[in-house]
Scaffold this motif. Structure first.
Motif, short mmCIF file in Angstrom:
data_model
loop_
_atom_site.label_atom_id
_atom_site.label_comp_id
_atom_site.label_asym_id
_atom_site.label_seq_id
_atom_site.Cartn_x
_atom_site.Cartn_y
_atom_site.Cartn_z
N SER A 130 0.83 -1.19 0.00
CA SER A 130 0.00 0.00 0.00
C SER A 130 0.87 1.25 0.00
CB SER A 130 -0.90 -0.01 1.23
OG SER A 130 -1.71 1.12 1.22
N LYS A 134 1.03 2.67 -6.94
CA LYS A 134 0.29 2.00 -8.02
C LYS A 134 -0.71 2.96 -8.67
CE LYS A 134 -1.18 -1.20 -5.16
NZ LYS A 134 -0.54 -0.71 -3.93
N SER A 135 -1.47 3.65 -7.82
CA SER A 135 -2.44 4.61 -8.37
C SER A 135 -1.72 5.73 -9.10
CB SER A 135 -3.31 5.20 -7.27
OG SER A 135 -4.02 4.18 -6.62
N THR A 136 -0.60 6.16 -8.54
CA THR A 136 0.20 7.20 -9.18
C THR A 136 0.63 6.74 -10.57
OG1 THR A 136 1.01 7.85 -7.02
CG2 THR A 136 2.24 8.66 -8.92
N ARG A 299 8.14 1.92 -1.69
CA ARG A 299 8.57 3.23 -2.18
C ARG A 299 10.05 3.49 -1.91
NH1 ARG A 299 4.52 5.95 0.61
NH2 ARG A 299 6.12 6.44 2.08
N1 LIG Z 1 -1.27 14.35 -5.12
C1 LIG Z 1 -0.39 13.88 -4.21
N2 LIG Z 1 0.32 14.74 -3.45
C2 LIG Z 1 1.21 14.29 -2.54
N3 LIG Z 1 1.45 12.99 -2.30
C3 LIG Z 1 0.77 12.07 -3.02
C4 LIG Z 1 -0.19 12.48 -4.00
N4 LIG Z 1 -0.71 11.36 -4.56
C5 LIG Z 1 -0.11 10.33 -3.95
N5 LIG Z 1 0.78 10.74 -3.03
C6 LIG Z 1 1.65 9.89 -2.21
O1 LIG Z 1 2.31 9.02 -3.07
C7 LIG Z 1 2.37 7.72 -2.52
C8 LIG Z 1 1.80 6.73 -3.50
O2 LIG Z 1 0.40 6.92 -3.59
P1 LIG Z 1 -0.52 5.98 -4.44
O3 LIG Z 1 -1.90 6.44 -4.23
O4 LIG Z 1 0.00 5.91 -5.80
O5 LIG Z 1 -0.28 4.59 -3.72
P2 LIG Z 1 -0.99 3.19 -4.02
O6 LIG Z 1 0.10 2.24 -4.32
O7 LIG Z 1 -2.05 3.35 -5.02
O8 LIG Z 1 -1.61 2.85 -2.61
P3 LIG Z 1 -2.90 2.00 -2.27
O9 LIG Z 1 -2.52 0.60 -2.53
O10 LIG Z 1 -3.12 2.27 -0.83
O11 LIG Z 1 -4.00 2.50 -3.16
C9 LIG Z 1 1.64 7.77 -1.21
O12 LIG Z 1 2.60 7.82 -0.18
C10 LIG Z 1 0.86 9.05 -1.26
O13 LIG Z 1 0.81 9.61 0.01
#
Ligand SMILES: Nc1ncnc2c1ncn2[C@@H]1O[C@H](COP(=O)(O)OP(=O)(O)OP(=O)(O)O)[C@@H](O)[C@H]1O
Ligand SMILES: [Mg+2]
Lengths: 349, 257
Positions: A130, A134-136, A299
């Motif tokens: 988490s 991934k979403s990024t 990360r």
């Molecule tokens: N717009 C933003 N501004 C600042 N930090 C961000 C932003 N978007 C994401 N982050 C940070 O970037 C990191 C990655 O976020 P992301 O949402 O891509 O994770 P993820 O792998 O999709 O997580 P999850 O599995 O919980 O959905 C996180 O630590 C988040 O806090």
């Protein structure tokens, strides 16, 4: 015309036996050699009249359909014509992508030097701890964010901002509650200025595909979670994207609904030939859907490992090989999750 | 059964109101109150029916409604636009937005002296006060609504190719609608109060506030109370019968309730 004596393999897709005709047809075709003939018997009209013929056309396989008293007999000749070479072209290419977020006092490195190459029609599942980005990553591919460095190419051309060749199905509820189901599906087409009659037709086709025709006039708050995600799928498909980006779309659903949607998604994938990048936390889900599972590290994220999954579909949960692969990937993933936990709990870098 | 349960929530308040009226009547019977200062429920009712019979109330209501429709309508249009601008443009938020928040602290009737100096003893002065009552709260509510739109709606719209004014019209505006409706509901009650105050203080041509004032001048207490009842009823009916159901319906559909 295809004839009886050449039949190599026969497949029974009567309704009570099978809810995913394309998946089964595809598997059976895979096991044939070029020139051999597959016979499919089905009592399911859409499969016989629409899905399977369209799929065969897509695969460049000659097909003939004969109806007899509510039963259809479909003959498909497997053909590896010159139109279907092992393509070396890539649908999507991420080259050395880095991305961070800067807040007032610090910088968070999210992705660092990430490379991924995806072939047309591939079904990729991304798993990772988490918060690893991934979403990024999906947002970058969608063009909603821009990378700090590196290139993202679709069919060899670098992307510039959002485009209807890549559509995201979001983790959260992203359907528009002020529009009914039909209007939600039409939304993108309306933006594209497709004329009213055509967009209505296309939206209705897609709603039929996701089995929601009866609900076209419902509002979003009147739908169940599974129905909402089906609408989201139809809304994305309406844009006719080359790449579907799916961000944990089925996480909030109960196991049964999720299983149903897995089957539907695989059918749609085969029927439309989309390239799918599917993010999930659920390794079991990844293994049951993907051609290839990509594990992202903690990360700043890189690709930690990839697994090619060549098991027959539909893949069953109880299946021994499926469980083995799942187990393997989970172990791999767990070490990354532990890393994140250590960092969060004890502040170790 | 359905009908019955719909109205059953009104049973207790109605019984209570009847009791209050009976107690009022009884108090008048027992004590020695001057009739011209403490009218009986019967005489208030009589004034009410006389007022409606000779058309004065109808004219007053029409006049007040006309003023509020102009002022309130203007406030909705301008307040929504202003709210959008403040919500989307950082510089405007830090300047105009700040000013709007400050002015909101001022009871709108305090604008009357300025209004009279600017517009004279005219219709426009009263409408100006109504606008100052409604505009700011609608603006503030819209700004809040715009700023709190779930980012995922915008991202979804953008991946489907929406940009520019389509984004405003097809996504931002409907997404902010619940906030705009709530703001308008609040704006309505401010506008109604401001209008009555304005009509009371600023004595020219008609309106319910003016009827109230003229009742006092004629020492007709039952008339005063009858007009007060009309003012209450109009304020309540618009709030309960127009805004409340609209707000509930929209909040439910938008998945907020
Ligand atoms: N717009 C933003 N501004 C600042 N930090 C961000 C932003 N978007 C994401 N982050 C940070 O970037 C990191 C990655 O976020 P992301 O949402 O891509 O994770 P993820 O792998 O999709 O997580 P999850 O599995 O919980 O959905 C996180 O630590 C988040 O806090
Ligand atoms: Mg995520």
């Amino acid at each position: 015309m295809l004839s009886d004596e050449k039949i190599t393999k026969s497949l029974n897709l009567k309704k009570e036996l099978c809810s995913c005709p394309l998946v089964n047809t595809n598997e059976a075709l895979k096991s044939l050699e070029s020139g051999q003939v597959l016979e499919v018997i089905t009592d399911h009209p859409p499969a016989a009249k629409e899905l399977i013929p369209r799929f065969c056309e897509f695969q460049h396989c000659p097909v003939s359909v004969v109806e007899d008293a509510g039963l259809w007999r479909i003959l498909i000749k497997k053909e590896m014509g010159p139109s279907l070479p092992e393509t070396t072209e890539l649908r999507l290419e991420l080259k050395d992508i880095s991305k961070g977020f800067t807040s007032t006092d610090s910088k968070l490195d999210v992705l660092r030097g990430l490379n991924i190459a995806v072939r047309p029609g591939e079904f990729i599942c991304l798993v990772g701890p988490s918060g690893c980005g991934k979403s990024t990553l999906l947002n970058l591919i969608a063009g909603l964010e821009t990378p700090e460095s590196g290139d993202i190419c679709v069919d060899g051309r670098p992307i510039k901002g959002p485009g209807s060749d890549r559509v995201v199905i979001f983790q959260e509820r992203a359907l528009f509650p002020w529009l009914n189901v039909l209007k939600n599906v039409e939304f993108g087409l309306k933006i594209k200025r497709v004329d009213k009659k055509e967009r209505r037709e296309r939206a209705r086709d897609l709603l039929r595909m996701v089995h929601l025709s009866r609900f076209e006039n419902s509002y979003i708050h009147e739908l169940s979670g599974g129905m909402k995600q089906r609408v989201a799928l139809a809304r994305a498909l309406a844009m006719e994207p080359k790449i579907l980006l799916m961000d944990e779309p089925f996480t909030a659903l109960d196991a049964q609904t999720r299983h149903l949607l897995h089957l539907e998604l695989q059918e749609i994938w085969l029927a439309t030939g989309k390239t799918i990048i599917f993010v999930t936390h659920n390794v079991r889900e990844a293994v049951s859907l993907a051609d290839r599972v990509i594990i992202m590290s903690a990360r700043p994220a890189r690709i930690k490992k990839e697994y090619q999954i060549d098991l027959t579909r539909p893949r069953r949960d109880g299946d021994r090989v499926v469980s083995q692969v799942t187990e393997q990937i989970m172990t791999e993933l767990k070490s990354e999750i532990d890393k994140v936990a250590r960092e969060e709990l004890y502040g170790e870098a | 059964m359905e009908k019955l349960s719909k109205y059953s929530k009104y049973i207790k308040p109605v019984i209570f109101l009847i009791l209050v009226v009976l107690m009022w009547q009884a108090a008048l019977k027992l004590g020695h109150y001057k009739e011209y200062l403490y009218p009986s429920p019967g005489s208030v009712l009589k004034s009410l029916s006389e007022g409606f019979a000779d058309g004065t109330f109808a004219r007053g209501i029409a006049m007040s409604l006309k003023r509020i429709l102009i002022g309130f309508g203007f406030s909705i249009v301008v307040g929504t636009l202003l709210g959008f601008l403040i919500g989307r443009v950082k510089l405007l938020e830090e300047t105009v937005g700040f000013l709007v928040l400050g002015l909101q602290a001022l009871p709108s009737i305090c604008w009357l002296p300025i209004a009279i100096l600017w517009f004279g003893l005219s219709e426009r002065a009263v409408i100006f006060v109504v606008i100052m009552g409604a505009l700011l709260s609608i603006t503030i509510a819209t700004t809040d609504g715009v700023k709190n739109i779930a980012p995922v709606y915008l991202r979804a719209a953008k991946t489907m190719g929406a940009k520019g004014w389509r984004l405003y019209l097809d996504v931002l505006a409907p997404a902010a609608l619940p906030a705009i409706i709530s703001g308008s509901k609040l704006g309505w009650s401010f506008a109604w109060r401001s209008l009555m105050a304005g009509e009371l203080l600023f004595i020219t041509g008609g309106g319910l506030g003016f009827l109230l004032q003229s009742g006092r001048e004629m020492n007709d207490m039952s008339r005063v109370m009858a007009v007060m009842a009309v003012i209450i009823i109009i304020g309540l009916v618009v709030d309960r019968a127009v805004f409340a159901p609209l707000e509930t319906k929209i909040r439910r559909r938008w998945g907020l309730a």
